[in-house]
Design an enzyme around this catalytic site. Structure first.
Site, short mmCIF file in Angstrom:
data_model
loop_
_atom_site.label_atom_id
_atom_site.label_comp_id
_atom_site.label_asym_id
_atom_site.label_seq_id
_atom_site.Cartn_x
_atom_site.Cartn_y
_atom_site.Cartn_z
N CYS A 18 -3.27 0.15 -3.36
CA CYS A 18 -4.02 0.61 -2.19
C CYS A 18 -3.35 1.79 -1.53
O CYS A 18 -2.16 2.04 -1.73
CB CYS A 18 -4.21 -0.55 -1.20
SG CYS A 18 -2.71 -1.50 -0.90
N CYS A 61 0.83 -1.21 0.00
CA CYS A 61 0.00 0.00 0.00
C CYS A 61 0.86 1.26 0.00
O CYS A 61 1.86 1.34 0.70
CB CYS A 61 -0.91 0.02 1.24
SG CYS A 61 -2.26 -1.14 1.10
#
Ligand code: N1C
Length: 244
Positions: free
Chosen positions: A167, A86
């Protein structure tokens, strides 16, 4: 005679308008896989490079080079899903080299830093029905021959997976020295921007070529279009004109 030439032109290995397969394609894939899994990301040493190479070849060998489907690449993608942690993903469009430099300098990652992106980077490939070999003479061109060629479909499906899995906060490096920095027909525009599932914020960097006049900016209509796609997906958006 003319008919003979016509027949040769449209049935021969030379009939497509794109670059032929890269010489030693299979060997390069195998070697890059070994390099990536042993040296670049040694934590991926358990990856089965022989199986990955096999799956890559089986996706397109002996098949009509204009009839590629996403499903053809599914077994390959299942062996090496393109994921990055992420907040680390960098997308780009018409800024490949610059984006890679940008990512590298900040500990961020582009698709070419994942195994499948690394394997295919800069190569071309296509097969030929009824043959177990690649066509080294020519491969279909996206515009002149068919958009559903194995090369284009590979980057589309891989980019789709990469975007789906991105993400947190991610970045995109766009080219402000062309008319539409955000090009809705590019892979970033038609695939990635529409498949950001877990992305919270997208930060765009518009880079301007120092030698050229700026042709697009964060306030231009192409960026507004990107912004509206992201609004619809509840992704926050920032944009900065960055004069390198
Ligand atoms: O069509 P684009 O750029 O917008 O595609 C770039 C976009 C990036 O964010 C990447 O994640 O899509 C991904 N990607 C690649 O990583 C990639 N490596 C090499 C897409 N395409 C990639 N290629 C080849 O460059 C492929 O042949 C594709 O058609 C071009 C895309 O170039 P672009 O128009 O500058």
């Amino acid at each position: 005679g003319a008919i003979g030439i016509y027949k040769w032109r449209y049935t021969g290995l030379n009939r497509w308008h794109g670059k032929g397969s890269t010489p030693n394609f299979q060997k390069i894939i195998q070697e890059r896989c070994d390099t990536y899994t042993q040296q670049i990301r040694p934590d991926s040493r358990s990856r089965d490079c022989q199986g990955i190479t096999q799956a890559f070849m089986s996706a397109f060998i002996s098949k009509d080079p204009c009839k590629a489907t996403k499903e053809d690449y599914q077994p390959l993608i299942d062996l090496a899903y393109p994921t990055v942690p992420c907040g680390k993903a960098v997308f780009w469009s018409k800024t490949k080299e610059l984006a890679r430099e940008y990512a590298k300098g900040r500990g961020l990652l582009t698709l070419e830093d994942t195994l499948l992106g690394f394997l295919a980077d800069g190569l071309s490939w296509c097969g030929e029905p009824g043959s177990s070999d690649l066509n080294y003479q020519s491969c279909p061109d996206w515009k002149k021959d068919c958009s559903t060629n194995y090369f284009s479909v590979f980057w589309e499906v891989l980019s789709e997976r990469f975007a789906e899995n991105a993400c947190g906060t991610v970045q995109v490096v766009l080219n402000g020295s062309i008319e539409n920095a955000f090009d809705k027909m590019s892979i970033f525009g038609r695939v990635e921007a529409h498949n950001l599932r877990s992305v919270v914020m997208l930060q765009a960097w518009l880079v301007h070529d120092p030698g050229k006049p700026p042709r697009d900016s964060c306030s231009g209509s192409s960026i507004k279009e990107l912004e509206s796609i992201l609004n619809g997906r509840n992704v926050r958006f920032t944009c900065r004109d960055n004069l390198r």
